[in-house]
Design an enzyme around this catalytic site. Structure first.
Site, PDB file in Angstrom:
ATOM      1  N   LYS A  87       7.689 -10.531  -6.813  1.00 19.34           N
ATOM      2  CA  LYS A  87       6.221 -10.572  -6.712  1.00 19.34           C
ATOM      3  C   LYS A  87       5.560  -9.652  -7.733  1.00 19.34           C
ATOM      4  CE  LYS A  87       4.544  -8.879  -2.884  1.00 19.34           C
ATOM      5  NZ  LYS A  87       3.556  -7.818  -2.747  1.00 19.34           N
ATOM      6  N   ARG A 144      -3.114  -8.838   5.173  1.00 17.26           N
ATOM      7  CA  ARG A 144      -1.878  -8.799   5.954  1.00 17.26           C
ATOM      8  C   ARG A 144      -2.127  -9.184   7.403  1.00 17.26           C
ATOM      9  NH1 ARG A 144       0.723  -4.858   2.398  1.00 17.26           N
ATOM     10  NH2 ARG A 144       2.895  -4.494   2.925  1.00 17.26           N
ATOM     11  N   ARG A 181      21.249  -9.338  -2.439  1.00 20.61           N
ATOM     12  CA  ARG A 181      20.349  -8.556  -3.269  1.00 20.61           C
ATOM     13  C   ARG A 181      20.234  -7.106  -2.807  1.00 20.61           C
ATOM     14  NH1 ARG A 181      16.566 -12.515  -5.734  1.00 20.61           N
ATOM     15  NH2 ARG A 181      15.116 -10.845  -6.182  1.00 20.61           N
ATOM     16  N   ARG A 238      14.151   2.726  -4.459  1.00 20.60           N
ATOM     17  CA  ARG A 238      13.171   3.135  -3.453  1.00 20.60           C
ATOM     18  C   ARG A 238      13.913   3.739  -2.281  1.00 20.60           C
ATOM     19  NH1 ARG A 238       8.406  -1.211  -2.766  1.00 20.60           N
ATOM     20  NH2 ARG A 238       8.207  -0.054  -0.846  1.00 20.60           N
ATOM     21  N   ARG A 286      11.826  -4.364   6.711  1.00 19.13           N
ATOM     22  CA  ARG A 286      10.653  -4.732   5.898  1.00 19.13           C
ATOM     23  C   ARG A 286      10.535  -6.244   5.740  1.00 19.13           C
ATOM     24  NH1 ARG A 286       9.852  -3.013   0.570  1.00 19.13           N
ATOM     25  NH2 ARG A 286      12.015  -2.436   0.220  1.00 19.13           N
TER      26      ARG A 286
HETATM   27  P1  AMP Z   1       3.054  -2.451   0.049  1.00 15.38           P
HETATM   28  O1  AMP Z   1       3.230  -1.722  -1.236  1.00 15.38           O
HETATM   29  O2  AMP Z   1       2.166  -3.657  -0.055  1.00 15.38           O
HETATM   30  O3  AMP Z   1       4.359  -2.784   0.719  1.00 15.38           O
HETATM   31  O4  AMP Z   1       2.296  -1.448   1.035  1.00 15.38           O
HETATM   32  C1  AMP Z   1       2.844  -0.195   1.377  1.00 15.38           C
HETATM   33  C2  AMP Z   1       2.302   0.249   2.731  1.00 15.38           C
HETATM   34  O5  AMP Z   1       0.891   0.389   2.661  1.00 15.38           O
HETATM   35  C3  AMP Z   1       2.535  -0.737   3.875  1.00 15.38           C
HETATM   36  O6  AMP Z   1       3.789  -0.561   4.461  1.00 15.38           O
HETATM   37  C4  AMP Z   1       1.403  -0.392   4.826  1.00 15.38           C
HETATM   38  O7  AMP Z   1       1.680   0.786   5.537  1.00 15.38           O
HETATM   39  C5  AMP Z   1       0.268  -0.074   3.871  1.00 15.38           C
HETATM   40  N1  AMP Z   1      -0.524  -1.283   3.529  1.00 15.38           N
HETATM   41  C6  AMP Z   1      -0.618  -1.881   2.318  1.00 15.38           C
HETATM   42  N2  AMP Z   1      -1.434  -2.951   2.360  1.00 15.38           N
HETATM   43  C7  AMP Z   1      -1.866  -3.027   3.646  1.00 15.38           C
HETATM   44  C8  AMP Z   1      -2.713  -3.937   4.331  1.00 15.38           C
HETATM   45  N3  AMP Z   1      -3.278  -4.979   3.715  1.00 15.38           N
HETATM   46  N4  AMP Z   1      -2.942  -3.707   5.654  1.00 15.38           N
HETATM   47  C9  AMP Z   1      -2.382  -2.667   6.292  1.00 15.38           C
HETATM   48  N5  AMP Z   1      -1.563  -1.784   5.707  1.00 15.38           N
HETATM   49  C10 AMP Z   1      -1.295  -1.955   4.391  1.00 15.38           C
END
Ligand code: AMP
Length: 185
Positions: A13, A86, A122, A128, A139
């Site tokens: 992505k 989300r 994978r 990370r 995840r």
């Molecule tokens: P990501 O990099 O998109 O995986 O986001 C990292 C973390 O940020 C996630 O695990 C959530 O804790 C928080 N987060 C990111 N985007 C959102 C969203 N749209 N709604 C709620 N939490 C978010």
């Protein structure tokens, strides 16, 4: 034109988002925005730190506010939303704010992957700290649980792209989906 990009961890992505930026889209990643708040040590960053570290979702209000700030800077821009929405509540809020600016989500691209294959081959080593097999699986499952209702909300705009193919093929499929929407509108 505005796009939402869905894809599980390790689906490519990030690579695709970068490519869309090269095509002129503005990349809006709530994950990146929240990480930036943490790095700057803002109150907001402090509020969300623990939730992020434990893999929870930050409140809808917070992420909606962050997105709203960015959209209002340039409502007529072409955005690619990444990691947002989300929840269906976030999707509805996004729809309301876009409608208020006379713009829309035109396309929702979902990178589909074979979850079992991802898990078996994978795994992992992308540097990370949360990329050990157990948290990776967590995840992935969380991604599926989050994405399913949101994808359903956007079902009429949804383009599923097989994410397991080589990058060039995935890229071509995405470009094709964008072209179809551009030519239709
Ligand atoms: P990501 O990099 O998109 O995986 O986001 C990292 C973390 O940020 C996630 O695990 C959530 O804790 C928080 N987060 C990111 N985007 C959102 C969203 N749209 N709604 C709620 N939490 C978010």
């Amino acid at each position: 034109m505005n796009i939402i990009l869905f894809g599980p961890p390790a689906s490519g992505k990030g690579t695709q988002a970068k490519r869309l930026v090269e095509q002129g889209f503005t990349h809006l990643s709530t994950g990146d925005m929240l990480r930036a708040e943490r790095e700057r040590g803002t109150d907001l960053g402090k509020t969300v730190a623990e939730i992020m570290d434990t893999g929870g979702l930050v409140s809808d209000d917070i992420v909606i506010r962050l997105i709203e700030q960015e959209i209002s800077k340039n409502p007529q821009g072409s955005f690619v939303f990444d990691g947002f929405p989300r929840t269906v509540a976030q999707a509805k809020a996004l729809q309301a704010m876009m409608t208020s600016h006379g713009v829309f989500i035109d396309l929702v691209i979902r990178l589909d992957v074979d979850i079992d294959r991802l898990l078996s081959e994978r795994v992992i080593a992308r540097g990370r700290s949360d990329d050990n097999p157990k948290s990776f699986k967590k995840r992935l499952n969380q991604y599926i649980a989050e994405t399913t209702p949101v994808a359903e909300f956007y079902r009429t705009k949804l383009a599923s792209v097989p994410g397991m193919y080589p990058i060039e093929i995935v890229s071509k499929e995405i470009d094709k989906a964008i072209k179809i929407v551009r030519e239709r509108d």
